[in-house]
Scaffold this active site. Structure first.
Site, PDB file in Angstrom:
ATOM      1  N   THR A 103       5.996   2.373   3.132  1.00 53.53           N
ATOM      2  CA  THR A 103       7.083   3.362   3.068  1.00 53.53           C
ATOM      3  C   THR A 103       7.955   3.121   4.297  1.00 53.53           C
ATOM      4  OG1 THR A 103       5.656   4.974   1.979  1.00 53.53           O
ATOM      5  CG2 THR A 103       7.682   5.800   2.968  1.00 53.53           C
ATOM      6  N   LYS A 178      11.441   6.877  -3.069  1.00 53.97           N
ATOM      7  CA  LYS A 178      10.286   7.433  -2.348  1.00 53.97           C
ATOM      8  C   LYS A 178      10.739   8.594  -1.446  1.00 53.97           C
ATOM      9  CE  LYS A 178       6.181   7.643  -0.298  1.00 53.97           C
ATOM     10  NZ  LYS A 178       4.877   7.908  -0.866  1.00 53.97           N
TER      11      LYS A 178
HETATM   12  N1  LIG Z   1      -2.294   6.797   3.010  1.00 54.10           N
HETATM   13  C1  LIG Z   1      -1.578   7.316   2.019  1.00 54.10           C
HETATM   14  O1  LIG Z   1      -1.992   8.254   1.343  1.00 54.10           O
HETATM   15  C2  LIG Z   1      -0.228   6.720   1.667  1.00 54.10           C
HETATM   16  C3  LIG Z   1       0.386   7.100   0.473  1.00 54.10           C
HETATM   17  C4  LIG Z   1       1.624   6.545   0.139  1.00 54.10           C
HETATM   18  C5  LIG Z   1       2.241   5.655   1.012  1.00 54.10           C
HETATM   19  N2  LIG Z   1       1.625   5.325   2.189  1.00 54.10           N
HETATM   20  C6  LIG Z   1       2.319   4.386   3.087  1.00 54.10           C
HETATM   21  O2  LIG Z   1       1.642   3.136   3.044  1.00 54.10           O
HETATM   22  C7  LIG Z   1       1.739   2.518   4.320  1.00 54.10           C
HETATM   23  C8  LIG Z   1       0.332   2.199   4.846  1.00 54.10           C
HETATM   24  O3  LIG Z   1      -0.408   3.404   4.907  1.00 54.10           O
HETATM   25  P1  LIG Z   1      -1.989   3.399   5.177  1.00 54.10           P
HETATM   26  O4  LIG Z   1      -2.440   4.802   4.944  1.00 54.10           O
HETATM   27  O5  LIG Z   1      -2.630   2.276   4.462  1.00 54.10           O
HETATM   28  O6  LIG Z   1      -1.975   3.111   6.758  1.00 54.10           O
HETATM   29  P2  LIG Z   1      -3.154   2.589   7.704  1.00 54.10           P
HETATM   30  O7  LIG Z   1      -4.490   2.878   7.128  1.00 54.10           O
HETATM   31  O8  LIG Z   1      -2.833   3.071   9.080  1.00 54.10           O
HETATM   32  O9  LIG Z   1      -2.956   0.989   7.659  1.00 54.10           O
HETATM   33  C9  LIG Z   1      -1.848   0.376   8.221  1.00 54.10           C
HETATM   34  C10 LIG Z   1      -2.019  -1.113   8.069  1.00 54.10           C
HETATM   35  O10 LIG Z   1      -0.881  -1.776   8.649  1.00 54.10           O
HETATM   36  C11 LIG Z   1      -1.328  -2.677   9.652  1.00 54.10           C
HETATM   37  N3  LIG Z   1      -0.326  -2.731  10.715  1.00 54.10           N
HETATM   38  C12 LIG Z   1       0.247  -1.685  11.359  1.00 54.10           C
HETATM   39  N4  LIG Z   1       1.134  -2.113  12.253  1.00 54.10           N
HETATM   40  C13 LIG Z   1       1.116  -3.460  12.193  1.00 54.10           C
HETATM   41  C14 LIG Z   1       1.810  -4.463  12.886  1.00 54.10           C
HETATM   42  N5  LIG Z   1       2.723  -4.175  13.842  1.00 54.10           N
HETATM   43  N6  LIG Z   1       1.552  -5.749  12.572  1.00 54.10           N
HETATM   44  C15 LIG Z   1       0.626  -6.058  11.632  1.00 54.10           C
HETATM   45  N7  LIG Z   1      -0.055  -5.141  10.931  1.00 54.10           N
HETATM   46  C16 LIG Z   1       0.189  -3.855  11.223  1.00 54.10           C
HETATM   47  C17 LIG Z   1      -2.636  -2.123  10.139  1.00 54.10           C
HETATM   48  O11 LIG Z   1      -3.390  -3.138  10.783  1.00 54.10           O
HETATM   49  P3  LIG Z   1      -4.618  -2.746  11.763  1.00 54.10           P
HETATM   50  O12 LIG Z   1      -5.833  -2.636  10.863  1.00 54.10           O
HETATM   51  O13 LIG Z   1      -4.696  -3.876  12.710  1.00 54.10           O
HETATM   52  O14 LIG Z   1      -4.263  -1.436  12.425  1.00 54.10           O
HETATM   53  C18 LIG Z   1      -3.238  -1.680   8.808  1.00 54.10           C
HETATM   54  O15 LIG Z   1      -3.732  -2.762   8.071  1.00 54.10           O
HETATM   55  C19 LIG Z   1       2.531   3.470   5.234  1.00 54.10           C
HETATM   56  O16 LIG Z   1       3.885   3.093   5.237  1.00 54.10           O
HETATM   57  C20 LIG Z   1       2.341   4.806   4.546  1.00 54.10           C
HETATM   58  O17 LIG Z   1       3.405   5.707   4.811  1.00 54.10           O
HETATM   59  C21 LIG Z   1       0.393   5.824   2.538  1.00 54.10           C
END
Ligand SMILES: NC(=O)c1ccc[n+]([C@@H]2O[C@H](COP(=O)([O-])OP(=O)(O)OC[C@H]3O[C@@H](n4cnc5c(N)ncnc54)[C@H](OP(=O)(O)O)[C@@H]3O)[C@@H](O)[C@H]2O)c1
Length: 293
Positions: A103, A178
């Site tokens: 997102t 979104k």
């Molecule tokens: N969770 C939900 O319910 C949900 C629902 C809809 C949309 N989203 C969206 O989906 C996206 C991911 O959400 P999530 O819940 O999966 O987040 P998350 O669990 O915090 O995972 C984030 C991922 O991105 C990686 N990352 C972050 N910064 C990075 C960087 N600078 N370089 C390389 N890798 C990086 C992290 O790697 P590391 O493992 O090294 O930290 C991890 O693999 C977000 O944009 C969020 O808004 C989430």
């Protein structure tokens, strides 16, 4: 075009709460999956669970892939895995498709679309709705922006973890859709929070009341899936307030550009800031009700 995906070579960048299970569905669907995660231990855990291969950089993961999927945190994280010497674009072959499930802003989508096209690569912005449960169960809703041909190519592959994959317009339109989704949720959750706090002060059995009114015009996904936990003050799960504030920041930036008036959304964003101050940055977004109890 058939919705049945032939086996493809795919890369998945970002094995977080969302990406880890999404990449798992791709492997189960028979695709050859190479994963990359900044923290290598997660990529190794994924490889041990699903087979496939873990790469050391986005560039290495993207080499020879037909599709490169990503689901990282925000605009800068996305630039970090796409651009630069070790970024995915440096490794992708012409005509391959980059699909971004982060997102992020519509602006970064258009910026990376242009960078991709300059290299003969396609870029589809494809944020998702459905949360962690949707990713684990493979029933996400995907809103896409970009060119029609690469969208048609990626759709059958993305259906491995989605129940709906829809192109809503040109580059950036998926991110804008979104944002519409998050505007709806913000106002709705504040209404639901006020209703629950009001009912509890009035001495009602609010679980019973929610069960009754969710059969009528007040029904919503939030009421059905979060109503009882809001009554019980349970918030240690779900979609984090920190992420919602990031999303509402994107919405309010876009509204400043396009002139839309979002008074309720702006107010709810401040309410979420209160929840963060209460220590609730990782609580589910339904924790808005906490301010009222
Ligand atoms: N969770 C939900 O319910 C949900 C629902 C809809 C949309 N989203 C969206 O989906 C996206 C991911 O959400 P999530 O819940 O999966 O987040 P998350 O669990 O915090 O995972 C984030 C991922 O991105 C990686 N990352 C972050 N910064 C990075 C960087 N600078 N370089 C390389 N890798 C990086 C992290 O790697 P590391 O493992 O090294 O930290 C991890 O693999 C977000 O944009 C969020 O808004 C989430």
């Amino acid at each position: 075009m058939s919705e049945q995906a032939a086996s493809a070579r795919v890369a998945f960048l970002g094995l977080g709460v969302m990406g880890y299970p999404m990449a798992g569905h791709l492997a189960r669907a028979g695709h050859q999956v190479t994963v990359y995660n900044r923290t290598a231990a997660k990529a190794q855990a994924w490889e041990a669970e699903h087979g496939g291969r873990a790469a050391a950089t986005p560039r290495e993961a993207a080499q020879d892939a037909d599709f490169v999927f990503a689901c990282v945190g925000n605009d800068d994280d996305l630039r970090g895995v796409v651009l630069g010497e070790q970024g995915a674009l440096a490794g992708m072959r012409a005509d391959a498709v980059f699909v971004d499930h982060t997102t992020a802003s519509a602006e970064v989508a258009r910026e990376l679309y242009a960078a991709a096209r300059a290299k003969g690569v396609h870029f589809v912005d494809a944020p998702v709705s459905g949360g962690q449960a949707g990713a684990v169960n493979g029933v996400l809703t995907v809103m896409c922006g970009g060119d029609a041909a690469p969208f048609d190519a990626m759709k059958p592959v993305a259906l491995a973890y989605s129940r709906a994959v829809t192109r809503v317009g040109e580059s950036g339109a998926g991110q804008l859709a979104k944002m519409v989704n998050q505007v709806c949720i913000a106002g709705l959750l504040q209404g639901l929070s006020e209703a629950i706090a009001f009912g509890q002060r009035a001495g009602l059995d609010m679980k019973q009341v929610l069960d009754v009114i969710s059969k009528g015009a007040a029904q919503s996904w939030q009421m059905e899936n979060r109503g009882h936990t809001m009554v019980d003050d349970q918030f240690d799960f779900g979609f984090a307030v920190d992420w919602m504030r990031k999303d509402l920041g994107l919405v309010l930036d876009e509204a400043r550009r396009n002139g839309a008036r979002l008074p309720v959304t702006a107010l709810v964003d401040q309410f979420y800031a209160d929840v963060q101050t209460q220590g609730g940055g990782r609580w589910d977004t339904s924790s808005l009700v906490k301010r009222l109890k």
